[in-house]
Scaffold this motif. Structure first.
Motif, mmCIF file in Angstrom:
data_model
loop_
_atom_site.group_PDB
_atom_site.id
_atom_site.type_symbol
_atom_site.label_atom_id
_atom_site.label_comp_id
_atom_site.label_asym_id
_atom_site.label_seq_id
_atom_site.Cartn_x
_atom_site.Cartn_y
_atom_site.Cartn_z
ATOM 1 N N ARG A 174 0.816 -1.183 -0.132
ATOM 2 C CA ARG A 174 -0.079 -0.052 0.209
ATOM 3 C C ARG A 174 0.973 1.332 0.014
ATOM 4 N N PHE A 175 1.800 1.440 0.790
ATOM 5 C CA PHE A 175 2.809 2.581 0.748
ATOM 6 C C PHE A 175 3.469 2.496 -0.385
ATOM 7 N N THR A 176 3.904 1.507 -1.205
ATOM 8 C CA THR A 176 4.535 1.634 -2.442
ATOM 9 C C THR A 176 3.500 2.255 -3.417
ATOM 10 N N ALA A 177 2.340 1.764 -3.317
ATOM 11 C CA ALA A 177 1.343 2.191 -4.258
ATOM 12 C C ALA A 177 1.249 3.737 -4.409
ATOM 13 N N ASP A 178 0.868 3.933 -2.888
ATOM 14 C CA ASP A 178 0.393 5.274 -2.448
ATOM 15 C C ASP A 178 1.821 6.450 -3.084
ATOM 16 N N ALA A 179 2.945 6.054 -2.718
ATOM 17 C CA ALA A 179 4.234 6.745 -3.079
ATOM 18 C C ALA A 179 4.418 6.746 -4.449
ATOM 19 N N ARG A 180 3.811 5.805 -5.472
ATOM 20 C CA ARG A 180 4.050 6.128 -6.730
ATOM 21 C C ARG A 180 3.155 7.117 -7.517
ATOM 22 N N ARG A 181 1.610 7.098 -6.687
ATOM 23 C CA ARG A 181 0.702 7.858 -7.078
ATOM 24 C C ARG A 181 1.293 9.420 -6.869
ATOM 25 N N ILE A 182 1.679 9.490 -5.384
ATOM 26 C CA ILE A 182 2.347 10.951 -4.927
ATOM 27 C C ILE A 182 3.358 11.561 -5.818
ATOM 28 N N LEU A 183 4.202 10.509 -6.209
ATOM 29 C CA LEU A 183 5.426 10.923 -6.991
ATOM 30 C C LEU A 183 5.223 11.418 -8.082
ATOM 31 N N THR A 184 4.079 10.797 -8.876
ATOM 32 C CA THR A 184 3.435 10.922 -10.250
ATOM 33 C C THR A 184 3.176 12.453 -10.208
ATOM 34 N N LEU A 185 2.635 12.809 -9.328
ATOM 35 C CA LEU A 185 2.012 14.174 -9.364
ATOM 36 C C LEU A 185 3.367 15.048 -8.791
ATOM 37 N N ALA A 186 4.216 14.555 -8.009
ATOM 38 C CA ALA A 186 5.152 15.342 -7.026
ATOM 39 C C ALA A 186 6.190 16.104 -8.129
ATOM 40 N N TRP A 187 6.655 14.918 -9.003
ATOM 41 C CA TRP A 187 8.014 15.268 -9.702
ATOM 42 C C TRP A 187 7.998 16.347 -10.636
ATOM 43 N N PRO A 188 6.605 16.648 -11.360
ATOM 44 C CA PRO A 188 6.597 17.943 -12.390
ATOM 45 C C PRO A 188 6.649 19.162 -11.184
ATOM 46 N N VAL A 189 5.823 19.168 -10.132
ATOM 47 C CA VAL A 189 5.862 20.143 -9.003
ATOM 48 C C VAL A 189 7.272 20.571 -8.871
ATOM 49 N N ILE A 190 8.249 19.456 -8.402
ATOM 50 C CA ILE A 190 9.339 19.755 -7.912
ATOM 51 C C ILE A 190 10.162 20.392 -9.033
ATOM 52 N N VAL A 191 10.234 19.877 -10.158
ATOM 53 C CA VAL A 191 10.919 20.282 -11.512
ATOM 54 C C VAL A 191 10.660 21.977 -11.704
ATOM 55 N N GLY A 192 9.321 22.071 -11.687
ATOM 56 C CA GLY A 192 8.758 23.349 -11.933
ATOM 57 C C GLY A 192 9.157 24.473 -10.930
ATOM 58 N N GLN A 193 8.998 24.095 -9.616
ATOM 59 C CA GLN A 193 9.635 25.027 -8.347
ATOM 60 C C GLN A 193 10.963 25.005 -8.498
ATOM 61 N N LEU A 194 11.734 24.125 -8.927
ATOM 62 C CA LEU A 194 13.239 24.463 -9.059
ATOM 63 C C LEU A 194 13.353 25.235 -10.267
ATOM 64 N N ALA A 218 -8.234 8.648 1.812
ATOM 65 C CA ALA A 218 -7.490 9.971 2.009
ATOM 66 C C ALA A 218 -6.639 9.884 3.043
ATOM 67 N N ARG A 219 -7.403 9.593 4.381
ATOM 68 C CA ARG A 219 -6.434 9.235 5.282
ATOM 69 C C ARG A 219 -4.930 8.697 5.270
ATOM 70 N N ARG A 220 -5.004 7.394 4.495
ATOM 71 C CA ARG A 220 -3.879 6.627 4.279
ATOM 72 C C ARG A 220 -2.814 7.383 3.508
ATOM 73 N N ILE A 221 -3.547 8.040 2.509
ATOM 74 C CA ILE A 221 -2.428 8.802 1.403
ATOM 75 C C ILE A 221 -1.669 9.909 2.365
ATOM 76 N N GLY A 222 -2.389 10.433 3.153
ATOM 77 C CA GLY A 222 -1.797 11.662 3.810
ATOM 78 C C GLY A 222 -0.559 11.137 4.743
ATOM 79 N N HIS A 223 -1.051 9.803 5.518
ATOM 80 C CA HIS A 223 0.155 9.358 6.237
ATOM 81 C C HIS A 223 1.205 8.830 5.509
#
Length: 472
Positions: A7-27, A317-322
């Motif tokens: 579950r953690f791996t699946a949620d991390a993959r979902r988060i990183l899919t949205l996070a990496w463009p934000v990281i690049v853009g904010q960089l 929603a709760r699990r993704i936040g944790h």
């Protein structure tokens, strides 16, 4: 049945899919400041000091206003998760109206910055440079706030790559322009403008980004379902504006307290002289680069949490936040540890002046702990906003960042002057390098640590109540 690790791996993959463009853009956005810092560090120490003070003053004004505007993100995220796309599109228009109104307030503060600069006690020459820089940034403010609304909307509907491309385009435009204007190009008749060149290049890049976002919103087929061009969608909606302000004002105030508590350090450190504030500017820029990682993870986590709340899947929603919190903390420890180990060579990339490097290096001795607690408090704050909890975090930031961080930093940095007071006598027993600029960094780390612990407990309480509602 999925295991906790799966579950953690699946949620991390979902988060990183949205996070990496934000990281690049904010960089790319942070690279605006990094580029200006490097160019001015090799141009003149006085200009670099003016950038540190002027940039901090601009951040104090911009960040709070941006926080109000980006309240559109958790609202749109819930509507998107519920499949109410046309309503989500109308929220973008309301955020743009709000950005337009807030621009007037921000521009006045930048054009008449006496209240912002009073604590710095600048020399007349440095004061003039800072005011000129801020006047140019006042011209960039409408574009910056409008683009912030578009960014918040795009991230909420899981389209951060669009924003990333626009931010990279803005950097590609600013880089050669800033290089030409700061140092000058005699062969082309371009004079060396120093910090003024940084301001002009920022104005051009910000407006180019904003105009490109308008064109894209009108032409991109992906936005058709949001009905941005529908009859009457653009009109101000008092109820929607009120909802934005209800969430946005505490959001903006909380973000402003958090960021200004750190940005205001430069205004106080300016009392210690140009070398001290130049060293602080390098350390601030480096920590800002590190911050892009938890910031991107926070955007991705909060977008998913808001969407799952809108879809009425509160357990997800709760699990993704944790899981987002665990991911942010782990990566922050890795990144902060690497920078701490390599801090000497990294500072050498910024400046070849031994005195400025000597002023910057002691500040970075706190980078590992500072970055870890900063990552935790940032992600928990974003997740709480997705749950529409913003007022309590604002109170936490007031105590932790302004009280412990800024107030404690001023006490450590200047309280021991002469040892004439009881505080001065007590502080005199501490190591000398805990005073001055380093005192601010020590206190700021302690303040962020307090915020991280408190907001984590608050997130746990909010999500536990949500879980109880589901069980009931």
């Amino acid at each position: 049945m999925p295991t906790p690790v799966h579950r953690f791996t699946a949620d991390a993959r979902r988060i990183l899919t949205l996070a990496w463009p934000v990281i690049v853009g904010q960089l790319a956005v942070l690279a605006f400041g990094t580029l200006d810092t490097v160019l001015l560090a090799r141009h003149a120490t006085a200009d670099l000091a003016a950038l540190a003070v002027g940039g901090s003053a601009y951040i104090i004004v911009f960040i709070g206003l941006m926080g109000v505007v980006t309240a559109v993100s958790p609202i749109v995220g819930r509507l998107h998760g519920a499949g109410r796309h046309a309503e989500a599109g109308r929220q973008l228009w309301q955020a743009l109206w709000l950005a337009g109104g807030l621009t007037g307030i921000g521009a006045l503060a930048l054009l008449w910055p006496d209240a912002l600069l009073r604590a710095s006690r600048l020399s007349p020459a440095l004061d003039t440079q800072v005011r000129t820089y801020l006047a140019w940034l006042a011209l960039a403010l409408p574009a910056a706030l409008g683009f912030a609304a578009f960014r918040g909307f795009s991230n909420a509907i899981s389209r951060p790559r669009v924003v990333m491309r626009l931010q990279l385009g803005g950097l590609a435009l600013k880089a050669p322009l800033a290089w030409a204007l700061v140092g000058g190009v005699p062969a082309l008749g371009v004079p060396a403008l120093g910090i003024t060149g940084c301001g002009i290049s920022t104005v051009v890049a910000f407006w180019a980004q904003a105009l490109a976002a308008i064109w894209l919103a009108r032409r991109d087929p992906q936005h058709h379902r949001h009905a941005l061009g529908a009859r009457g969608a653009w009109r101000p909606d008092p109820a929607a504006l009120k909802a934005l302000l209800r969430l946005g004002i505490p959001m903006g105030a909380g973000i402003a307290v958090e960021i200004t508590g750190f940005a205001a350090m430069a205004l106080f450190i300016a009392r210690l002289g140009e070398t001290a504030v130049a060293g602080h500017q390098i350390a601030t820029n480096l920590v800002g680069l590190l911050f892009m990682l938890p910031l991107g993870l926070s955007h991705g986590t909060a977008a998913l949490v808001a969407q799952r709340i809108g879809a009425q899947d509160l357990a997800d929603a709760r699990r993704i936040g944790h899981h987002g919190l665990l991911l942010a903390l782990g990566l922050a420890l890795l990144a902060g540890g690497a920078v701490w180990l390599l801090r000497g060579p990294i500072v050498g990339l910024y400046t070849d002046r031994p005195d400025v490097a000597a002023a910057a290096l002691p500040l970075l001795s706190w980078v590992l702990v500072f970055h870890a607690v900063d990552a935790v408090q940032t992600l928990t704050a974003f997740v709480l906003r997705a749950w529409h909890v913003a007022l309590l975090p604002m109170g936490v930031y007031l105590l932790a960042v302004w009280g412990v961080g800024l107030g404690g930093g001023q006490w450590l940095a200047f309280g021991a002057d002469g040892g004439a007071t009881a505080a001065g006598a007590w502080l005199a027993r501490w190591p000398a390098d805990w005073q001055g600029a380093r005192g601010f960094w020590i206190a700021s780390t302690a303040g962020l640590g307090l915020a991280a612990v408190t907001l984590t407990l608050l997130q746990w309480r909010v999500t536990r109540r949500a879980a109880a509602r589901v069980a009931g």
